[in-house]
Design an enzyme around this catalytic site. Structure first.
Site, PDB file in Angstrom:
ATOM      1  N   HIS A  16       0.064  -1.095   9.831  1.00 51.45           N
ATOM      2  CA  HIS A  16      -0.056  -1.894  11.055  1.00 51.45           C
ATOM      3  C   HIS A  16       0.072  -3.369  10.709  1.00 51.45           C
ATOM      4  O   HIS A  16       0.178  -3.742   9.534  1.00 51.45           O
ATOM      5  CB  HIS A  16      -1.343  -1.590  11.813  1.00 51.45           C
TER       6      HIS A  16
ATOM      7  N   HIS B 224      -1.795  -6.207  11.006  1.00 47.32           N
ATOM      8  CA  HIS B 224      -2.826  -7.185  10.658  1.00 47.32           C
ATOM      9  C   HIS B 224      -2.563  -7.816   9.290  1.00 47.32           C
ATOM     10  O   HIS B 224      -2.128  -7.136   8.351  1.00 47.32           O
ATOM     11  CB  HIS B 224      -4.208  -6.532  10.687  1.00 47.32           C
TER      12      HIS B 224
ATOM     13  N   ASP C 101      -4.336  -8.795   6.815  1.00 45.77           N
ATOM     14  CA  ASP C 101      -4.963  -8.292   5.595  1.00 45.77           C
ATOM     15  C   ASP C 101      -4.296  -7.012   5.104  1.00 45.77           C
ATOM     16  O   ASP C 101      -4.664  -6.486   4.050  1.00 45.77           O
ATOM     17  CB  ASP C 101      -6.473  -8.088   5.785  1.00 45.77           C
ATOM     18  N   HIS C 102      -3.273  -6.556   5.839  1.00 41.27           N
ATOM     19  CA  HIS C 102      -2.474  -5.409   5.410  1.00 41.27           C
ATOM     20  C   HIS C 102      -1.022  -5.789   5.123  1.00 41.27           C
ATOM     21  O   HIS C 102      -0.285  -4.982   4.553  1.00 41.27           O
ATOM     22  CB  HIS C 102      -2.519  -4.317   6.477  1.00 41.27           C
TER      23      HIS C 102
ATOM     24  N   HIS D  61      -6.771   1.500  16.879  1.00 39.40           N
ATOM     25  CA  HIS D  61      -7.117   0.215  16.249  1.00 39.40           C
ATOM     26  C   HIS D  61      -6.098  -0.835  16.676  1.00 39.40           C
ATOM     27  O   HIS D  61      -6.452  -1.933  17.108  1.00 39.40           O
ATOM     28  CB  HIS D  61      -7.133   0.400  14.739  1.00 39.40           C
TER      29      HIS D  61
ATOM     30  N   ASP E  89      -6.861   1.680   8.938  1.00 39.07           N
ATOM     31  CA  ASP E  89      -8.020   1.336   9.761  1.00 39.07           C
ATOM     32  C   ASP E  89      -8.224   2.293  10.933  1.00 39.07           C
ATOM     33  O   ASP E  89      -8.893   1.956  11.905  1.00 39.07           O
ATOM     34  CB  ASP E  89      -7.875  -0.093  10.283  1.00 39.07           C
TER      35      ASP E  89
ATOM     36  N   HIS F 152     -10.896   0.056   3.755  1.00 41.53           N
ATOM     37  CA  HIS F 152     -12.034  -0.853   3.639  1.00 41.53           C
ATOM     38  C   HIS F 152     -13.249  -0.155   3.049  1.00 41.53           C
ATOM     39  O   HIS F 152     -13.429   1.054   3.230  1.00 41.53           O
ATOM     40  CB  HIS F 152     -12.411  -1.425   5.011  1.00 41.53           C
TER      41      HIS F 152
END
Length: 253
Positions: free
Chosen positions: A54, A56, A58-59, A112, A131, A169
Site C-alpha cells: 500500500h 503509506h 513507511d512502506h 486499512h 497493515d 509492525h
C-alpha cells in the site's frame, strides 16, 4: 524461501526474501532504504524485486533509492498506482507474481487503505499482509469500512493454519493487552499474552506468527465467535458489527 526480518523506524518490519533455487532476492514494503541496503551489502546480495502492499510512506519511502542502486522490478496495485512509486508491473486481485522458483498470489485486502493488497506464497507458507492483519490485531481503518476490513480478514483467515503471517509492525504487546479485555475466557490467548510479554522483555520480535495461532487467539479474526460478541455486549449481532465495535474499542484503548 528464506525470509529475513529487518527492523526499521520505531516499530516497522521490512522483509528481505531470497529464493535459494534461483538466488533471486526481493524486498517487501521498503519504507527505509538504509537498513535494507545494509542487510543486502552484508550478505553480498543484489535486489531483483520489490513488492508493495500500500501507499503509506513507511512502506514505500525507500523505493527510489533502492531502484537507483539495484534496478529491481517494482510491483504494486494497479488501481492505486497514482499514489505508489512508479511500478514496473501493476497487479490486481488474483494475479500471480513470479519470484525465482516460486510465486505469490495477490489478494486484495481493502480496509486499512482502499488499495491495500497482500502477497501469499502458498508453496512457502508465507503471507505478507502489511497493515491488514497483525499478530493479535489488525490495522486501523484509515480509508475502508469495517465491513470491507472484515471481509479482507475473512479472506486471510481462509488460508492454511501453517501460513506464516509476516506483518509490518511490532504492535503485539499492546494488541495482547487489548485482546484479553474482549476475549477474557480464552485460555490460549491468556497463555500467549504471557509469552509475548516475556519475549518483548527480552527484546525479541513476535512476528512472523502462525495463522492457526491467530485464528485461535486474535479477536479481530473471531468477530463471528459468540463469546467475543457477548464480551462486547453484542449478542446476536452480525460479525461486521462486532468487528466494528472491536476496532472502535482498540482505537480508544
Amino acid at each position: 524461501m528464506e525470509i529475513i526480518l529487518v527492523p526499521a523506524f520505531a516499530d516497522n518490519y521490512l522483509y528481505v526474501l531470497r529464493d535459494p533455487a534461483s538466488g533471486k532476492v526481493a524486498a517487501v514494503d521498503p519504507g527505509d532504504a538504509a537498513p535494507l541496503m545494509a542487510e543486502l551489502e552484508r550478505r553480498g546480495w543484489g535486489l531483483d524485486l520489490i513488492l508493495l502492499t500500500h501507499h503509506h510512506n513507511d512502506h514505500t519511502g525507500g523505493v527510489a533509492a533502492l531502484v537507483e542502486r539495484y534496478a529491481p522490478l517494482v510491483v504494486g496495485a494497479g488501481h492505486d498506482s497514482h499514489r505508489l512509486p512508479p511500478l514496473g508491473r501493476a497487479v490486481a486481485d488474483g494475479d500471480r507474481v513470479a519470484f525465482g522458483g516460486t510465486s505469490a498470489e495477490v489478494i486484495a485486502t481493502p480496509g486499512h487503505t482502499l488499495g491495500h493488497i497482500a502477497y501469499w506464497f502458498a508453496q512457502d507458507e508465507a503471507l505478507f499482509c502489511a497493515d491488514t492483519l497483525f499478530a493479535l490485531g489488525c490495522g486501523r481503518l484509515f480509508e475502508g469500512t469495517p465491513g470491507q476490513m472484515w471481509e479482507s480478514l475473512l479472506r486471510l483467515r481462509a488460508l492454511p493454519d501453517a501460513t506464516r503471517v509476516c506483518c509490518a509492525h511490532e504492535y503485539t504487546l499492546s494488541n495482547a493487552r487489548f485482546a484479553v479485555t474482549v476475549d477474557p475466557d480464552n485460555a490460549a490467548l491468556r497463555a500467549r499474552a504471557e509469552e509475548i510479554a516475556a519475549r518483548r522483555a527480552r527484546h525479541e520480535p513476535t512476528v512472523p506468527t502462525l495463522l492457526g495461532v491467530e485464528k485461535a487467539t486474535n479477536p479481530f479474526l473471531r468477530a463471528d465467535d459468540p463469546g467475543v460478541a457477548a464480551a462486547v455486549g453484542l449478542v446476536g449481532s452480525s460479525p461486521d458489527r462486532v468487528f466494528a465495535e472491536l476496532r472502535a474499542r482498540k482505537d480508544r484503548f
